[in-house]
Enzyme design. Structure first.
Site, mmCIF file in Angstrom:
data_model
loop_
_atom_site.group_PDB
_atom_site.id
_atom_site.type_symbol
_atom_site.label_atom_id
_atom_site.label_comp_id
_atom_site.label_asym_id
_atom_site.label_seq_id
_atom_site.Cartn_x
_atom_site.Cartn_y
_atom_site.Cartn_z
ATOM 1 N N ASP A 1 -10.971 2.394 -2.766
ATOM 2 C CA ASP A 1 -11.459 2.019 -1.438
ATOM 3 C C ASP A 1 -12.978 2.074 -1.389
ATOM 4 O OD1 ASP A 1 -9.136 1.399 -0.166
ATOM 5 O OD2 ASP A 1 -8.756 3.430 0.539
ATOM 6 N N ASP B 1 0.836 -1.205 0.000
ATOM 7 C CA ASP B 1 0.000 0.000 0.000
ATOM 8 C C ASP B 1 0.870 1.254 0.000
ATOM 9 O OD1 ASP B 1 -2.302 1.518 0.226
ATOM 10 O OD2 ASP B 1 -3.021 0.546 2.063
#
Ligand code: DGJ
Length: 703
Positions: A521, A451
């Protein structure tokens, strides 16, 4: 033969199955773009391509040229592809042809500035089957002095002269990445670029240009991409005379690179393609190319994964993760991924990044008991990391405050309470590599979710000369690639997911190392339809992770049935992010059945051809179809947004079937010819809000 050099004419023809790309040498010895489009019938056609340039007052013909790489020099005032500054202040780069070589499917053309002893290599790789070219440029300083590079493109694409250029591109922001946009191009410049240190949520390094008349199934489309994960730029410049050039490569914002004598700099690889089959065909060509040429995992299926993030956020520990894993295994999950929150001090987003050891309270015996438990349940184990970052509240930062990008006297701006490690430094590079390598050596980890949750600010590299500090943009990305390359070489069994706060790192550069992408997301199943559509224009949905999560959804409070959520996520690489510990038996059983169904259809969804039948941007019903390469099976997903009284669902015409073959629809039992499914279509009975359906069609083998 896909690359031909026509001796007497000093002309190269790069040919794919359905495309010609022609380069010649002009009267001044420069490399001139001559043609890009459908294949021409005979060699004589190529000779006729070199055009006499019309006289235009004020515009010297040498300034009107369509050079392959457009070095800034003399009267060339269009956006250059290369711009250098030499020690004596000269900023002219005059390139002349200096030989070429052809090897396999690659052409390399050498150009030199004889006065300044700078060599430029233009490299072309022909991807015949996909009607694509890969291009990149290498710059070599053969002189005795330093040379400053101020702009470097990997490709300048010259489009045929047709007035009506229309640009298609992807834009967005966190939670709404990959939104498709189409705008007419007027005279002047349209710039897509990213200046934040990663590929970007706001813009993605891909574009398509058509002439205002292409649609999903027909029309000429030119398209391209930059295989790079940060500081890239795509610049479309339409001249007042109607030409369009599209430069693709490094962004020149805050860009400088110093080449010492003997050093070289390579541009990103840029991809360009052409089709007469509309946007649908463009995407299928890109998808095949990515699955077969960019990704090195071949036809390996992507497992159905479970990810703990939306169920637990930072609240992970050995017991609760084991409980989740027990349920995940029962519903058919193949890969269990523990997300953020597992390492020392990580109880929220304020601390811990950089200290990559298991939190002693949450995992008193390290990660081994959980990993063994997951493996014992027959699943693979994945772990989340964010190795390019550190929190001020971490042992790493306390020990090495100088390891982050910063200017000596300025505040270090934190974002999500974190700072970015300076990957240009070799000690930081080794630390980042070691952090992940150590985890992979110590634990039996099958999967890494990598990430990056902030952009770079204060891009300073104290201790380096001011001009060299600007190199961090490229050095960060190149070092990241090097680390991934080394990790993959040492741990070939481990899969990688590229994530950057959702879809901030999705591009063809990182695709060489990552097996899948987290594209946003936002897991709301309706919002996702728009993102999935935009993404599918440029990238294969095989690698597009899509999760089924809670309803009402956490971001926009929308409620949707489990069926609708599954149908939305099944159009990509299926994942589950539900809080399984709160799910009832009935819900779990439904999940199990959908997952089983997905696994049966996965070869078609992940490896088949994608057809966008109806766009969510165009109406209340949208639909996508996947068809197996041998056209024996098709899967269609249909989504109704909101029904309006008396408006029936539109007919959905399928695509890509064999016209003469007969196909049976599993759900309705109807048997029709491929041509009937494609011409007469099917009319789904969708009702209410957020309804959905899935149809599977199988060819009747002895029809
Ligand atoms: C952002 C990612 O996109 C999420 O999936 C999750 O991994 C969080 N970061 C964790 O901090």
């Amino acid at each position: 033969m896909s690359i031909r050099f026509i001796e007497g004419e000093q002309r190269w023809v790069l040919q794919t199955e359905d495309m010609d790309y022609v380069i010649g040498i002009d009267a001044w010895g420069r490399l001139e773009h001559e043609y890009w489009g459908p294949r021409l019938a005979s060699q004589a056609d190529y000779a006729a391509l070199a055009e006499v340039k019309p006289f235009r007052s004020f515009e010297d013909v040498r300034g009107m040229s369509r050079e392959e790489i457009m070095p800034w020099h003399r009267l060339l005032h269009a956006d250059p592809g290369l711009k250098l500054t030499f020690g004596d202040g000269t900023r002219d780069l005059v390139l002349a042809y200096d030989g070429h070589s052809v090897q396999g499917g690659e052409l390399r053309i050498e150009m030199v500035d004889r006065l300044k002893q700078v060599r430029v290599r233009l490299n072309y790789r022909v991807q015949e089957k996909y009607d694509l070219l890969e291009r990149w440029v290498e710059l070599v300083n053969e002189s005795e002095e330093e040379v400053r590079v101020e702009r470097m493109m990997g490709a300048i694409w010259h489009l045929p002269e047709r007035g009506n250029y229309r640009l298609t591109h992807l834009t967005g922001h966190w939670g709404a990445e990959m939104q498709l946009r189409q705008n007419g191009l007027s005279e002047g410049k349209t710039v897509l670029e990213e200046r934040r240190g990663l590929t970007g949520h706001q813009s993605n390094p891909w574009f398509a240009v058509d002439f205002g008349d292409a649609d999903e199934t027909s029309g000429e489309v030119y398209f391209g991409a930059v295989a790079y994960s940060g500081h890239w730029s795509i610049m479309a410049e339409k001249s007042p005379y109607g030409f369009l050039q599209v430069g693709a490569g490094y962004s020149s914002f805050d860009f400088a690179w110093t080449l010492a004598p003997g050093e070289s700099l390579v541009s990103p690889v840029c991809i360009g393609g052409y089709t007469r089959g509309g946007f649908g065909q463009m995407s299928r060509m890109l998808h095949d190319y990515q699955r077969e040429r960019v990704s090195d995992r071949g036809a390996e299926a992507l497992p159905v994964l479970y990810n703990s993030w939306e169920a637990a956020y930072f609240d992970v520990d050995e017991r609760s993760q084991m409980e989740l894993a027990d349920i995940a295994a029962k519903i058919g999950i193949e890969l269990f991924v523990m997300d953020d929150g597992w390492f020392a001090g990580r109880n929220g987003d304020k601390a811990g990044l950089g200290d990559w050891t298991p939190d002693p309270v949450k995992f008193p015996n390290g990660l081994a008991p959980l990993i063994d438990h997951v493996h014992g349940l027959g699943m693979r184990f994945g772990l989340w990391v964010e190795p390019e970052m550190t929190n001020a509240d971490s042992d790493l930062y306390r020990k090495h405050p100088d390891w982050v990008y910063h200017y000596p006297d300025r505040e270090r701006t934190e974002s999500r309470n974190q700072m970015v490690l300076n990957l240009a430094r070799s000690d930081v590079r080794e630390f980042v590599f070691d952090s992940v390598d150590r985890l992979l050596c110590e634990y039996d980890i099958d999967y890494i979710k990598w990430d990056m949750n902030r952009y770079i600010s204060e891009p300073g590299w104290p201790g380096q000369p001011a001009e060299r500090q600007k190199e961090i943009w490229l050095r960060h990305v190149n070092t990241l690639y090097e680390i991934w390359r080394r990790l993959r070489a040492k741990h070939p069994r481990v899969s990688f997911e590229s994530c950057a706060g959702g879809g901030g790192r999705v591009d063809l550069g990182i695709m060489r190392y990552s097996d899948q992408f987290w594209i946003t997301d936002n897991t709301d199943p309706y919002d996702r339809l728009f993102q999935q559509e935009g993404y599918s224009y440029a990238y294969t949905t095989k690698q597009m992770r899509a999760w089924v999560t809670e309803s009402p959804h956490g971001l926009n409070r929308r409620s949707a049935s489990l069926k609708y959520r599954f149908h939305s996520a099944m159009a990509g690489a299926l994942g589950i992010g539900l809080n399984l510990r709160h799910a009832g038996d009935e819900e779990l059983e439904e999940c199990r059945q959908w997952i089983e169904r997905y696994k049966a259809l996965r070869p078609v969804i992940q490896e088949g051809d994608l057809y966008r039948l109806l766009s969510p941007r165009a109406g209340d019903v949208s639909a996508v179809q996947y068809t197996a390469k041998d056209r024996g099976v098709a899967v269609v997903f249909l989504y109704l947004h909101a029904q309006r009284f008396s408006r029936p669902c539109p007919l959905v015409r399928l695509q890509g079937l064999e016209p003469a073959a007969r196909y049976r629809c599993e759900q309705t039992g109807a048997v029709r010819s491929g041509s009937a499914w494609m011409a007469a279509g099917l009319r789904p009975e969708l009702r209410g809000d957020y309804d959905s359906a899935m149809f599977t069609l199988a060819r009747e083998e002895n029809a």
